[in-house]
Design a protein around this motif. Sequence first.
Motif, PDB file in Angstrom:
ATOM      1  N   GLU A 181       0.850  -1.192   0.000  1.00 43.12           N
ATOM      2  CA  GLU A 181       0.000   0.000   0.000  1.00 43.12           C
ATOM      3  C   GLU A 181       0.884   1.240   0.000  1.00 43.12           C
ATOM      4  OE1 GLU A 181      -3.357  -0.019   0.233  1.00 43.12           O
ATOM      5  OE2 GLU A 181      -3.708  -2.142   0.634  1.00 43.12           O
ATOM      6  N   ILE A 182       0.373   2.298  -0.594  1.00 42.20           N
ATOM      7  CA  ILE A 182       1.188   3.518  -0.691  1.00 42.20           C
ATOM      8  C   ILE A 182       1.559   4.048   0.697  1.00 42.20           C
ATOM      9  CG2 ILE A 182       1.300   5.858  -1.597  1.00 42.20           C
ATOM     10  CD1 ILE A 182      -0.841   5.021  -3.593  1.00 42.20           C
ATOM     11  N   ALA A 183       0.590   4.029   1.612  1.00 42.02           N
ATOM     12  CA  ALA A 183       0.859   4.564   2.958  1.00 42.02           C
ATOM     13  C   ALA A 183       1.960   3.751   3.645  1.00 42.02           C
ATOM     14  CB  ALA A 183      -0.414   4.548   3.794  1.00 42.02           C
ATOM     15  N   ASP A 184       1.871   2.414   3.521  1.00 42.65           N
ATOM     16  CA  ASP A 184       2.895   1.553   4.134  1.00 42.65           C
ATOM     17  C   ASP A 184       4.244   1.797   3.479  1.00 42.65           C
ATOM     18  OD1 ASP A 184       1.023   0.382   5.799  1.00 42.65           O
ATOM     19  OD2 ASP A 184       0.485  -1.130   4.307  1.00 42.65           O
ATOM     20  N   GLU A 185       4.220   1.964   2.161  1.00 43.96           N
ATOM     21  CA  GLU A 185       5.463   2.177   1.427  1.00 43.96           C
ATOM     22  C   GLU A 185       6.205   3.400   1.956  1.00 43.96           C
ATOM     23  OE1 GLU A 185       5.655   4.007  -2.381  1.00 43.96           O
ATOM     24  OE2 GLU A 185       7.741   3.943  -1.779  1.00 43.96           O
ATOM     25  N   ARG A 186       5.464   4.481   2.123  1.00 46.60           N
ATOM     26  CA  ARG A 186       6.089   5.718   2.615  1.00 46.60           C
ATOM     27  C   ARG A 186       6.658   5.539   4.011  1.00 46.60           C
ATOM     28  NH1 ARG A 186       1.465   9.976   0.682  1.00 46.60           N
ATOM     29  NH2 ARG A 186       1.757   9.648  -1.552  1.00 46.60           N
TER      30      ARG A 186
ATOM     31  N   ASP B  12      -7.422  -0.345  -4.635  1.00 48.49           N
ATOM     32  CA  ASP B  12      -6.424   0.720  -4.600  1.00 48.49           C
ATOM     33  C   ASP B  12      -7.065   2.101  -4.421  1.00 48.49           C
ATOM     34  OD1 ASP B  12      -3.570   1.296  -4.882  1.00 48.49           O
ATOM     35  OD2 ASP B  12      -4.192   2.444  -6.634  1.00 48.49           O
ATOM     36  N   LEU B  13      -8.272   2.263  -4.990  1.00 40.82           N
ATOM     37  CA  LEU B  13      -8.950   3.555  -4.837  1.00 40.82           C
ATOM     38  C   LEU B  13      -9.335   3.780  -3.380  1.00 40.82           C
ATOM     39  CD1 LEU B  13     -11.307   3.599  -7.975  1.00 40.82           C
ATOM     40  CD2 LEU B  13      -9.147   4.818  -7.624  1.00 40.82           C
TER      41      LEU B  13
ATOM     42  N   LEU C 247      -8.129   6.557   1.767  1.00 43.79           N
ATOM     43  CA  LEU C 247      -7.838   6.527   3.202  1.00 43.79           C
ATOM     44  C   LEU C 247      -6.477   7.151   3.534  1.00 43.79           C
ATOM     45  CD1 LEU C 247      -9.445   3.176   4.326  1.00 43.79           C
ATOM     46  CD2 LEU C 247     -10.334   5.502   4.460  1.00 43.79           C
ATOM     47  N   LEU C 248      -5.671   7.400   2.500  1.00 46.41           N
ATOM     48  CA  LEU C 248      -4.420   8.135   2.729  1.00 46.41           C
ATOM     49  C   LEU C 248      -4.708   9.500   3.343  1.00 46.41           C
ATOM     50  CD1 LEU C 248      -2.217   7.851  -0.492  1.00 46.41           C
ATOM     51  CD2 LEU C 248      -1.683   7.013   1.785  1.00 46.41           C
ATOM     52  N   PHE C 249      -5.889  10.046   2.999  1.00 43.23           N
ATOM     53  CA  PHE C 249      -6.221  11.401   3.436  1.00 43.23           C
ATOM     54  C   PHE C 249      -6.950  11.410   4.772  1.00 43.23           C
ATOM     55  CE2 PHE C 249      -5.992  11.373  -1.189  1.00 43.23           C
ATOM     56  CZ  PHE C 249      -5.009  12.343  -1.372  1.00 43.23           C
ATOM     57  N   ALA C 250      -7.348  10.228   5.244  1.00 38.70           N
ATOM     58  CA  ALA C 250      -8.046  10.158   6.534  1.00 38.70           C
ATOM     59  C   ALA C 250      -7.023  10.182   7.662  1.00 38.70           C
ATOM     60  CB  ALA C 250      -8.893   8.893   6.599  1.00 38.70           C
ATOM     61  N   GLU C 251      -7.456  10.581   8.827  1.00 40.28           N
ATOM     62  CA  GLU C 251      -6.508  10.802   9.920  1.00 40.28           C
ATOM     63  C   GLU C 251      -6.933  10.141  11.222  1.00 40.28           C
ATOM     64  OE1 GLU C 251      -6.493  15.028   9.928  1.00 40.28           O
ATOM     65  OE2 GLU C 251      -4.677  15.116   8.689  1.00 40.28           O
TER      66      GLU C 251
END
Length: 430
Positions: free
Chosen positions: A227-232, A347-348, A353-357
């Motif tokens: 996932e992009i979030a995990d990758e970062r 993926d969408l 959820l990348l933008f959720a906090e």
Amino acid sequence: MSSLRILREFAAVRWFRPFRSRRAVERRQRRLLRAHLRFLRRRSPYFRDLLDHASFAELPFMDKAVMMANFDEMTTVGVRRDEALDLAMANERSRDFDADLGGLSVGLSSGTSGHRGLFVVSAAERDAWVGTVLARTLPRGRLRGHRIALFLRADNSLYESVGSRVVSFRYFDVYADMDENIALLREYAPTILVAPPSVLGLIARAALAGDFDIVPDKVYSVAEVLEIADERRIRAALRQPVLHQLYQCTEGFLAHTCEHGVVHLNEDSVLVEREMLDDQRFVPIVTDLRRRAQPIVRYRLGDVLRLRASTCACGSALTALDRIEGREGDTLRLRGRDGRSIPVFADLVSRALLFAEGFEEYRVVQTGESRIEVALDVVDERSRQSVEAELHRLADRLTCERPEIVFVPYAHDGSVKMRRVVRAPGEGRS
Ligand SMILES: [Zn+2]
């Protein structure tokens, strides 16, 4: 294990096959395919029957169920399914993967489709695999003296320690205690670290806590969707400019990242037909052009891959991907405002959820036609509102009805492949 075979494959992949044009890639694929089909006609009763009546392009798609049902007639090394299955199960239970079947490695794949898969690989194929993986993973420049740490679910004897004078491998059991694993890993000080993103996440956490201070030359994510979030998060914690990926499954070694971190299909040995889902996304239909003990021919993989719009700066003519997005079965299906069923790719959801906090770990499961269950490690007012807002925004953008969203606490389950976005069986089908 033949070091000569490994070396030959290594050299071929690394130095002698730099594909700079699509024509060269396709020429090689055509040549390998012709030879492969000739071999299958000779040695595989299953494919001989099919090829008597059909061309390659007309062959039916394979999947795990077809493979298991026709195992004995399909394989070309005279191995029986039940015998191989018994051995693979015994290996798995003892977690000792040395036992083989007359030089053949056997193993189980758990997968997510509910069927148990079985794979058989000859010694030559295993050596070629090791050579290819090394060629694709060892950093440019220094080749000798690498220490490669592999964290893998031991359902694959391909990954067993391949000691050599050139590189050292150490295998870590993902089922063992993670604190102990991390202490051992620190001692081993790998130059190359290969692990599923869920494990990399734990190592990253240890690094942030000051319990792991090794900075490997390269870090590879395998076996699960990255996932992009995990990758970062992983990249930052392990101080890596690029987090690399190996797209490797029972059905073959399908893709790798180049030095730019872009995923390329391994089209020098695998033919990938595309079943397009939209103008960028496709499900790969895989033919391994060199695997002979257990042929993989027009195998429909059920993953969703996304093509890259531009060519990669590395100059390779191997197809470049934007992302390996996840399982096709994890595509949610929501009710459109016009009543149609609309696919919502996993993926969408992850991107939204990348933008959720207000939380770190999450899992999204579709549990009804217009109902979504969201598990969060922190369920409070802030995280709930934030997630709800992002999922509603996504639904609006896709012209779907806004689904009912139910929040539950997040439970860690290390035993299953980590999938963050899931469609519960039987739910939301069109
Ligand atoms: Zn590239």
